[in-house]
Design a protein around this motif. Sequence first.
Motif, short mmCIF file in Angstrom:
data_model
loop_
_atom_site.label_atom_id
_atom_site.label_comp_id
_atom_site.label_asym_id
_atom_site.label_seq_id
_atom_site.Cartn_x
_atom_site.Cartn_y
_atom_site.Cartn_z
N LEU A 51 44.29 28.32 37.09
CA LEU A 51 43.03 28.58 36.61
C LEU A 51 42.38 29.55 37.25
N LEU A 52 42.80 30.79 37.16
CA LEU A 52 42.63 31.63 38.37
C LEU A 52 41.28 32.68 37.61
N ALA A 53 41.80 32.65 36.09
CA ALA A 53 40.41 32.91 35.16
C ALA A 53 38.76 31.82 35.35
N GLU A 54 39.21 30.62 35.48
CA GLU A 54 37.98 30.08 35.80
C GLU A 54 37.36 30.47 37.09
N VAL A 55 38.52 30.68 38.12
CA VAL A 55 37.93 30.96 39.65
C VAL A 55 37.26 32.24 39.38
N LEU A 56 37.24 33.53 38.63
CA LEU A 56 37.14 34.04 38.53
C LEU A 56 35.86 34.46 36.64
N ALA A 57 35.60 33.51 36.19
CA ALA A 57 34.47 33.72 35.59
C ALA A 57 32.85 32.67 36.65
N GLY A 58 33.80 32.05 37.94
CA GLY A 58 32.47 31.24 38.43
C GLY A 58 31.74 30.11 38.25
N TYR A 60 35.12 27.09 39.09
CA TYR A 60 35.14 27.14 40.04
C TYR A 60 35.81 27.66 40.80
N ALA A 61 35.48 27.05 42.71
CA ALA A 61 35.33 27.50 43.84
C ALA A 61 36.96 27.58 43.63
N PRO A 62 37.10 28.94 44.61
CA PRO A 62 39.01 29.34 44.94
C PRO A 62 39.55 28.17 45.45
N ASP A 63 39.11 26.88 46.01
CA ASP A 63 39.72 25.04 46.65
C ASP A 63 39.72 24.88 45.77
N ILE A 64 39.39 25.06 44.31
CA ILE A 64 39.70 23.71 43.25
C ILE A 64 40.57 23.69 42.94
N THR A 142 46.82 37.58 40.89
CA THR A 142 46.60 36.43 41.98
C THR A 142 45.22 36.34 42.14
N MET A 143 46.00 34.84 43.37
CA MET A 143 44.05 34.85 43.38
C MET A 143 43.93 36.00 44.74
N ALA A 144 44.03 36.27 44.97
CA ALA A 144 44.62 37.52 46.13
C ALA A 144 43.34 38.60 44.72
N ASP A 145 44.07 39.17 43.27
CA ASP A 145 43.24 40.07 42.91
C ASP A 145 41.30 39.43 42.61
N CYS A 146 42.23 37.80 42.29
CA CYS A 146 40.47 37.66 42.14
C CYS A 146 38.92 37.40 43.01
N GLU A 147 40.31 37.67 43.99
CA GLU A 147 38.61 38.10 45.29
C GLU A 147 38.68 39.51 45.59
N LEU A 148 39.04 39.94 45.47
CA LEU A 148 39.17 41.77 45.34
C LEU A 148 38.05 42.11 44.35
N ILE A 149 38.74 41.36 43.04
CA ILE A 149 37.87 41.61 41.79
C ILE A 149 36.31 41.29 42.52
N ASP A 150 35.96 40.34 42.54
CA ASP A 150 35.39 39.37 42.86
C ASP A 150 34.38 40.08 43.98
N ARG A 151 34.41 40.70 44.95
CA ARG A 151 33.90 41.37 45.83
C ARG A 151 33.44 42.75 45.88
N HIS A 152 33.99 42.98 44.68
CA HIS A 152 33.40 44.72 43.66
C HIS A 152 32.55 43.90 42.32
N LEU A 153 32.35 43.28 42.08
CA LEU A 153 31.68 42.76 40.74
C LEU A 153 30.36 43.47 41.11
#
Length: 429
Positions: A51-58, A60-64, A142-153
Motif C-alpha cells: 500500500l506504499l504507493a496509495e500512501v504516497l498518492a494521499g 491512504y493515511a499511513p496508519d491504514i 519503505t514507509m520512511a521513504d514515503c514520509e520523506l518524499i511527502d515532506r519534500h513535496l
Amino acid sequence: MTATDSTAEPRIVVIGGGMAGHRLAQQLTAHGARRVTLLAEEEQAPYNRVLLAEVLAGRYAPDIAALAALPPQVECHRARAVRIDREHRLVQCDDGAAVGYDHLVLATGSNPVLPPLRGLFDDALTGSERHELPAGVFAFRTMADCELIDRHLPGVRQAVVVGGGLLGVSAARALAARGVQVVLAHQGEHLMERHLDEESAGLLRAHLAELGVEVHTECRVRSALTEDRRITGVELADGFRLDAELLVIATGVRPRTGLAAAAGLEVRRGIVVDDRLRTSDPAVHAVGDCAEHRGTVYGLAGPALAQADHLARLLCGQDAPYRGSRLLTRLTLAGPDSAPLDLAAFGETSPSGPGDRVVRLADASRGTYRKVIVRRDDLGGDRLVGGVLLGDLGTVGDLAGTWEGDEALSAHPLHLLTTQSTTPGGPSR
C-alpha cells in the motif's frame, strides 16, 4: 537477555520486523509457540508495503497500511542486530543486548539499489556525509521513504522517476496524483518487462500518459544535477537535460545478506535456503526478500508471506516443506480524472517453446487486453503457464486458480478469457 535454557521450550528469534518477520511471529503463536522474540530496527510500526504507493498518492493515511498488532506472547525488541554468534547461539544488538536462540530466522529484507549516477554522491565529502543523497533525491521502498518524499513535496512542480518496474510505475502515478509533472525514465525496452509483454506495456504507457506521466523507455539517466547538494534535474545519456526538484530512484532492490555473510552462512544472490527454509546452519532459517530458494530470490510480498507460513508450521513440528511460489502480480492505476486501470500478470508472459500457444483478446476501444500462454503436457492435455490481463479483470480469479493449481484445462482457453468471475486474485509486490 542471554543464552537460552536448554530445558525450556525452544526460543525462536526473528530478525526483521517487516511483512515476513511480522507474519512469521503471528503464525508461530497461532501454532502454539510461546517463546518468540522479534528484533526490529525500523522506527515505524509494521506496515503493508503493497500500500506504499496509495500512501504516497494521499489516498491512504499511513496508519491504514499498518499491520495488526502482534499477540502479547511475542516479545518485541527495537534494536538492530549487528552480529550472530552461531557457536553460542546469540544475537548481539546495537543497544548492547545479547539475545539467545534455539532457532534463529533471518527476515532482513532488501535494500534499494542506487545506480552509479554522476553527482549522486560527492567525492569531495568525507565520512558519513559522503554517503548522503542530495536534498530532493529519494529511494522508494519503505514507509520512511514515503514520509520523506511527502515532506519534500510542497513546492515541487517537476519530478523524475528513474526505473520503470513495478515500484517505479507505482511511484510515478502516485506523484502524478499529487499534481506533480512526472517524467518516468526507464532503461529497458518497455515498462515492467519482468511482468508484461510489449503490447500490454504499451497500454500501460498510454494510461500513464493519461495520468500526466511522460514516459521515456530505452532511456538512461547519466547524471544527477545539483546546486549546493540540492537536486535541480538530471542529464540523460544523450546529453538532454530534464529539470526536476524531486528525483525518485526505483531501480530494483538487493537482498540484505551482510549479517548472514559475516556469520559464515552460505550466500549467493540471497541467503541460500533449502525446502525447509534452513540455511547452511540448521539452526538458522531465512524468509522473505533476503532468502534465495532453489536459485530464486523473489523480492515480492506474496512469496515472503508464503515462506513465513510454511516456516511457522515447520518450526512448530508440522511437515510443511516449501516448494517455491507462483507469482501473481496485481496493480491498480487510478487518477483523479480517468478511470482506473487494473493489471494482473502471472507465470510466463511470452511463449518459450515450440509447443506453446498464445490466446489473446484485445479491445482497443475499451483499453482491455487479455493473453494467456498454453502448453501441451506429456499426457496430451493443455495447461495454463502464464498470462497478462489489463482492464476488466473479471476473469483473473478463474485463470489464477487454474494456473496456481497446475490443472489441465477442461475447455478451450478462449472460454476462460471470456468467462466472468468475481473471484479476486491476491496482490503480490
